[in-house]
Every structure is written in structure tokens, then in C-alpha cells.
Design a protein around this motif. Structure first.
Motif, PDB file in Angstrom:
ATOM      1  N   THR A  73       0.864  -1.173   0.000  1.00 28.20           N
ATOM      2  CA  THR A  73       0.000   0.000   0.000  1.00 28.20           C
ATOM      3  C   THR A  73       0.903   1.226   0.000  1.00 28.20           C
TER       4      THR A  73
ATOM      5  N   THR B 214       1.465   5.537  -1.269  1.00 26.48           N
ATOM      6  CA  THR B 214       1.067   6.830  -1.824  1.00 26.48           C
ATOM      7  C   THR B 214       2.318   7.567  -2.266  1.00 26.48           C
TER       8      THR B 214
ATOM      9  N   HIS C 163      -2.024   6.652  -5.555  1.00 26.96           N
ATOM     10  CA  HIS C 163      -2.239   5.813  -4.384  1.00 26.96           C
ATOM     11  C   HIS C 163      -2.636   4.427  -4.865  1.00 26.96           C
TER      12      HIS C 163
ATOM     13  N   ARG D 160      -3.281   0.194  -3.465  1.00 26.87           N
ATOM     14  CA  ARG D 160      -3.437  -0.704  -2.325  1.00 26.87           C
ATOM     15  C   ARG D 160      -4.057  -2.009  -2.782  1.00 26.87           C
TER      16      ARG D 160
END
Length: 717
Positions: A163, A165, A189, A191
Motif C-alpha cells: 500500500t 502513496t 495511491h 493498495r
């Protein structure tokens, strides 16, 4: 320097590298990993491909972009054989091996080959790219368009177990004027939620004005209607999702972008180089908007092998710049029948919509040999194209084209040394061309303006077909040396819309004339390419040397002096070499060089007797020398010299050579990394050979941008 002399110069270098093979065969290969080349659709890796293939990784793209380069410049600097970028948002004259390049994004073309403004590379956010695959030579793996090769841009998707960003901001400027400030940022981003991967990308940028090395401003429309990225904004959003369960995998990607350039003054094409004129710009902004969606399904346990099915749709709207009548815009649309005044709405907009469904199966072919693979499938496509003035008047015949293709590619390993590859693609096109009236226009000769009446163009339904093939082999001479060679074919239907836009009656001054598309439409072009090469890969060296020769009986040439397109016989030949050397684990050195030249049948008497125009080959030689050093404290320093020879052939304007020195450094700062880059370090005043090749009679010289300083900060968490 002749082609033979160039090969004689390259060959000793290749032999010198290959000389110590016996001592180095046990060394570990250059640690880049085996990458499946998606642009080939067969699941093949680079070492098994009988041709010249190059992969540009995300790290290289990121480092180049952070140092202040645009994506077209990044690719042209890194890919030998690709003409230098022209400095605008369009791809005019940026050929690959002297021929057209098919630009794909995740294996699909964003615009139709029937009519395009070649803006694909300028509209892509570099931060969204996972890698770029370049397959050189004529090829038909994705159908119409790739006579010089394929550039396939593979976009990012969510990582398998992370995950993350990432935020990036950048600023660049030139010392000449504070109006040169450019700035922007990107956000991503990604995930994983169980078996589902998600990624979102956002970017926005503003580009200020641009000045050459002498401190003079470069005009915002230096190539007559192409526009560039000065005083412009570009925003983009991308969303990617993937889901895997067992043998089943789904991938979905949605992209949208919007670009707009505000031009303040018309360009003055009577000066050399082209300069900013005194007349305020009166047209609408240059713009580009696009939306693309793609859904892919894979099944690794399909009854016949590995199945991959993709469905896609694109919708693009592109507006060119408004241009005044001038020495290089000698034919323009009139403000009514018989008038010699320019139509104030004579600014064109292109609308292209494409749909497609591709199905590929990779089946074991054990009946031929162990580990043999047969890749086969079907491609179905539909293109809808219109180009209109601002008031809705058609300037090309509206057209719809449907296509259906079947292909098969057989890859057969023979023992441990040989890999044989051969295949066929058969494609049929159904082209429907609507009737339309080419608007009233004006021909400007010196100070005399002559009205040219409208011409009725009769359309109709037409069929094209092409069957092309390829055959090649790779010989693994040693664990570090591969020899490869092969023959391949590609095809294209050259810019059908341009032929209808330039429709002319037998007597262009007589009203009420009619022409038929059947008489002016282009022939399908088939290009044959032969190439030989060698790859060398050990712990310190990575080398690829190749030579090629390509021919076509229906080559396409645009004559800017008569505003006409013709087709005739042509041949192109060239050679390329790349070499990367690890001096130490933390220090690398590399170079790439390329040579390309070509001739065609200028008078169409069946004999090839003239050099191809500069618009096809703007630089005979190109080269790049670079070095990168990593320090223990995290500092990375890079420098490069990029050279383009220009071209000097009889009957064409001489194009000057250019040498550009670029440097950059990056350093960890806080949780991220800061990068300082300088392009054209010595602020050299020089002319862009590719931009200067677009118009040859009269010739337009376009200055290259001077020194630009860039600052970037990127952080991931």
C-alpha cells in the motif's frame, strides 16, 4: 559516411566486446531480469526475439522527467533510430527508422490511423508509466500503422503486496524571463484489498513560455497549426483495478485527460528562425481531450492454452491552432464562395472514436517440438473519424472503418542454441467514406490571392486487405552472446483523411467540379524489413548492434511546396548500436548511436533516384553518451551529451547539427528525494532539425530551447 563504412566502424567494436567471451562466459548476466514483451503478444522475452527490442524502465523515465525533459524527448534520446523530438505537442517528422511509428498504450492505439495529429506522447503523464517497450522494424502484431516499429507504453497497476502513496511536485524555469516558470504535480495511491488491487493517479501541470539560447522567445505555434506546450495546462486522471482468483484474472483501466494552450500572438514565418509575430492571436485555444477504457480477462488454464481477451474504447477531440495566411499557409479556407478573405472559423477540430475486441490464445505446440508455442487469435476494430471547422463544416470526408484480422505466430526452440519464430497476419478493412464538399479555399501566390471553388468529393464503400508475414531466428552462440536475424512485414493505410482534405479537381479554378475518392484515395502500403544483429550481455556489459534494410512500393511522401501527398517506391537502410557498461557497481557509462538514410522514386518512373525528404529523415546520425554515479550518502549524479547530425542532401534545405549537454543530481531529503536538473547546460543557440524539417519549401527554421533548470521533489509513504 556511407552505410558500409558505418558498419565497418561498428563491427570492430562489437568484436572487441565479444573477444573475451571464453573468459567471461561464466559470469552472471547483466542483472535486469527477464521481461515479457507485451507488444509482441506472444509472451516472448527479449532474448528470444529475432529483432531489435528495447525496454525503458520506470526508473529511467522518472529520472529523465524529473531532470526537466518531456516524454517525446526522453524517448527520442534513449531510443536509437527515433528522430529527435520536434519540441511541440505534435509528432511531425519524428519517425522511427524513417517510417511511421504506432504508439500504443497498454496495447491499444488512442487515435485512428485514418487521421491523426500525432499528439499521443505529449498527452501522457510520465508518472503513470511502468515501462516503455520499443519494437523496431515493420510489424503487424497490432494491425495498421507500424511500418517503422511499435512504441508500447505500459501503465502502472497496483503492486502485489504494497500500500503506497506517492506525491511529486516540480518547478522549472529559464533565466531569460520570469514568464518561463512551469510547475505541476502528481499524486498516486495504490493498495490491495484481498485479491483486488486498486490504483488512482492524478496530475496537473502548467507550462510557461520558452526561449532559445540567444534569449529570444520561441513562438507558441512554430510548426503551423501544431501548437506546443507553452502557456498551457494539462490535467489527467487514471484509475486501474485488477482482480485475480486462481487461473482467472481481470484488469480494468480508465484514463481521461484535458490539455489547453492559450496563444497570445501569431507566429512570424518570414523570419529565420520562426519568431513571435506582432499580430494578436484571434483563434480559439489549442486543445486536446481524451477518454480511454480497457477491460482485459485472462485465463491461464483455458482448454487451448492461455487465453487473453481485451475490449477497449477511446474518444478523442483535438483542436489545432488558427493560422494566418502566409508564405507557409498558402492555401486557406475562404469566407464564402468567390471570396479571398480567410474564414474566421477556419480552425479545425478532429474527432476520433475507436472500439476494439482482441482475443489471443497461447497454445502449446508439442506436436512440433518441446516447448514450442503457437500464439493465435482474432482482432475486431471500428474507427469513426470526422474533422470539422469551428462552425461544423467538414474539411475531410467523414468516414467509418471496420476491420477484422486473424493472426498466428509459431515459436519453436531447437535444442539449446536455436529459437525459430514465424507468423502470418491477414486483415481486411471495410471503409465507408461519406460524400462531402471540400470548402471554398484561397491560393496565395506572393501577394496575389486566387479563389478556388469548392469541390464535391464522392465517397463510397471500399475494401482493403493485407496478408503479411515474418520469419526470424535467434542463435544463442554462448551464454552471453545472441545472434539474431529475420524478415518482417508491416502495413498501413496512409492518412486517408488527408487525401480527402487535399482533394483537387482537374481544373481547380472552375466551380462545380466533382472528384471521386476512388480516384484520389491512397493504396495500402506494405513495408518489407530485413535485419541482422547481435546481443551481448555479461556482468559488466550490455550491448546490442543491428543493421536493417526496408523497402516499399507504396511509400508516402508529403510535399509542403505543393501541399500534396504522393506514393511511390522507396528504400531505407541503417544501423544502430547501444552499449551499457558498469565501471563499478555504483558507476555506469553508456552510449547509443544510430544511422539512417533512404531514397525514393521522385519522378515515379519506376527507378529509385532521389533522397527521401528531410521530413522523413531529419537527422542522418544521432548519438547519446551518458554516465551515472551513485554515492554512499544517497547522492546520484548524471550527465549526458545528445547529438543529432541534421542532414545535407541536394534539393533539400540543409539542417544543422545539434549537441545538447544535460546534467542532473538527486539527493534524499526528508522522507523523499529532491532532484535538480539542467537541460542545455551551456545555453547553446541551435536549431531543432526535426522541427525544421517539417516544411521544406519554403523552409522554416525552428530554434531549440535554451537552458532550463528544473527542481523536483518526490516522496512515497
Amino acid at each position: 559516411m556511407t552505410f558500409a563504412r558505418l558498419l565497418l566502424g561498428i563491427a570492430p567494436g562489437a568484436l572487441c566486446v565479444a573477444g573475451p567471451l571464453a573468459a567471461q562466459e561464466a559470469e552472471e548476466p547483466f542483472a535486469l531480469g527477464e521481461i515479457v514483451i507485451e507488444a509482441l503478444r506472444t509472451g516472448a522475452t527479449e532474448s528470444a526475439i529475432p529483432g531489435t527490442v528495447q525496454v525503458i524502465e520506470a526508473e529511467q523515465i522518472e529520472a529523465q522527467a524529473q531532470s526537466g525533459k518531456t516524454l517525446p524527448t526522453i524517448i527520442s534520446d534513449l531510443v536509437p533510430g527515433l528522430a529527435p523530438a520536434n519540441g511541440t505537442i505534435g509528432g511531425a517528422s519524428q519517425t522511427l527508422r524513417g517510417r511511421t511509428t504506432q504508439i500504443l498504450i497498454d496495447g491499444i492505439a488512442r487515435t485512428s490511423e485514418l487521421r491523426g495529429f500525432d499528439r499521443e506522447l505529449a498527452m501522457i503523464d510520465p508518472a503513470s508509466i511502468a515501462r516503455i517497450e520499443v519494437v523496431k522494424g515493420s510489424t503487424a502484431r497490432y494491425g495498421n500503422g507500424a511500418t517503422g516499429g511499435i512504441i508500447n507504453i505500459v501503465t502502472n497497476k497496483a503492486d502485489t503486496d504494497t500500500t503506497q502513496t506517492t506525491v511529486s511536485t516540480n518547478l522549472s524555469f529559464q533565466e531569460a524571463d520570469s514568464d518561463t516558470f512551469s510547475y505541476g504535480g502528481s499524486f498516486s495511491h495504490e493498495r490491495r484489498v484481498g485479491e483486488l488491487g486498486l490504483r488512482i493517479e492524478l496530475s496537473n501541470e502548467y507550462n510557461g513560455l520558452s526561449f532559445d539560447g540567444s534569449g529570444d522567445r520561441i513562438p507558441a505555434d512554430p510548426l503551423l497549426g501544431q501548437g506546443d506546450d507553452q502557456d498551457s495546462t494539462r490535467s489527467a486522471i487514471g484509475f486501474a483495478a485488477d482482480w485475480t482468483r486462481g487461473a482467472h484474472e481481470f484488469e480494468f483501466r480508465l484514463d481521461a485527460y484535458a490539455f489547453e494552450q492559450d496563444i497570445d500572438f501569431f507566429s512570424d514565418y518570414d523570419t529565420s528562425p520562426v519568431s513571435v509575430g506582432e499580430n494578436p492571436y484571434t483563434g480559439e485555444p489549442v486543445s486536446d481531450e481524451g477518454r480511454t477504457a480497457k477491460l482485459t480477462y485472462r485465463n491461464a488454464e483455458f482448454a487451448l492454452g492461455e487465453l487473453e481477451v481485451s475490449a477497449f474504447a477511446t474518444d478523442i477531440e483535438r483542436r489545432s491552432a488558427f493560422t494566418e495566411p502566409s508564405v507557409v499557409n498558402s492555401q486557406y479556407y475562404a469566407d464564402g464562395a468567390g471570396s479571398t478573405e480567410q474564414d474566421p472559423d477556419s480552425q479545425s477540430e478532429l474527432f476520433t472514436t475507436t472500439y476494439g475486441l482482441d482475443a489471443t490464445v497461447r497454445s502449446p505446440a508439442d506436436w512440433i517440438g518441446a516447448e514450442a508455442t503457437l500464439t493465435w487469435g482474432l482482432d475486431i476494430g471500428r474507427d469513426e473519424v470526422e474533422q470539422q471547422l469551428l462552425d461544423g463544416t467538414d474539411v475531410i470526408a467523414p468516414m467509418v472503418q471496420d476491420s477484422l484480422a486473424a493472426f498466428a505466430q509459431l515459436d519453436v526452440p531447437l535444442g539449446e542454441r536455436w529459437e525459430i519464430s514465424t507468423g502470418l497476419r491477414a486483415e481486411r478493412f471495410w471503409l465507408s467514406v461519406s460524400d462531402f464538399t471540400r470548402p471554398d479555399s484561397v491560393f496565395l501566390s506572393g501577394t496575389t490571392a486566387v479563389a478556388l471553388p469548392a469541390v464535391d468529393v464522392i465517397g463510397g464503400d471500399f475494401e482493403y486487405d493485407a496478408v503479411v508475414g515474418n520469419i526470424g531466428a535467434v542463435f544463442h552462440a554462448t551464454p552471453t552472446v545472441d545472434l539474431y536475424g529475420g524478415f518482417s512485414q508491416g502495413f498501413s493505410i496512409p492518412d486517408v483523411g488527408a487525401f480527402t482534405r487535399r482533394a483537387a479537381a482537374e481544373n481547380p479554378f472552375l466551380a462545380g467540379q466533382t472528384v471521386s475518392y476512388a480516384d484520389i484515395g491512397p493504396d495500402a502500403q506494405i513495408v518489407n524489413t530485413w535485419q541482422l544483429g547481435t546481443r551481448y550481455n555479461n556482468a559488466a556489459w550490455r550491448v546490442d548492434v543491428s543493421a536493417y534494410y526496408s523497402t516499399s512500393d507504396e511509400g508516402t511522401v508529403f510535399d509542403s511546396s505543393t501541399n500534396t501527398i504522393t506514393q511511390q517506391k522507396e528504400r531505407i537502410w541503417g544501423a544502430e548500436a547501444t552499449a551499457d557498461y558498469k565501471i563499478r557497481e555504483d558507476w555506469s557509462l553508456g552510449t547509443n548511436i544510430a544511422f539512417v538514410e533512404g531514397e525514393y522514386d521522385d519522378d515515379q518512373d519506376g527507378s529509385i533516384d532521389s533522397w527521401l525528404p528531410n521530413s522523413r529523415i531529419p537527422s542522418t546520425y544521432t548519438a547519446r553518451l551518458y554516465t551515472t554515479k551513485n554515492f554512499d550518502n544517497g547522492l546520484i549524479l548524471s550527465g549526458e551529451a545528445v547529438y543529432a547530425s541534421g542532414r545535407d542532401k541536394s534539393d533539400y534545405p540543409e539542417l544543422d547539427d545539434t549537441t545538447t549537454i544535460n546534467a542532473s543530481g538527486s539527493y534524499p531529503l526528508g522522507a523523499g528525494r529532491v532532484t535538480l536538473g539542467v537541460t542545455n547546460l551551456f545555453d547553446t543557440y541551435q536549431f531543432n532539425p526535426t522541427a525544421s524539417s517539417v516544411r521544406e519549401n519554403p523552409d522554416i527554421i525552428v530554434a531549440e530551447e535554451g537552458r532550463r533548470i528544473s527542481l523536483d521533489y518526490t516522496v512515497s509513504f
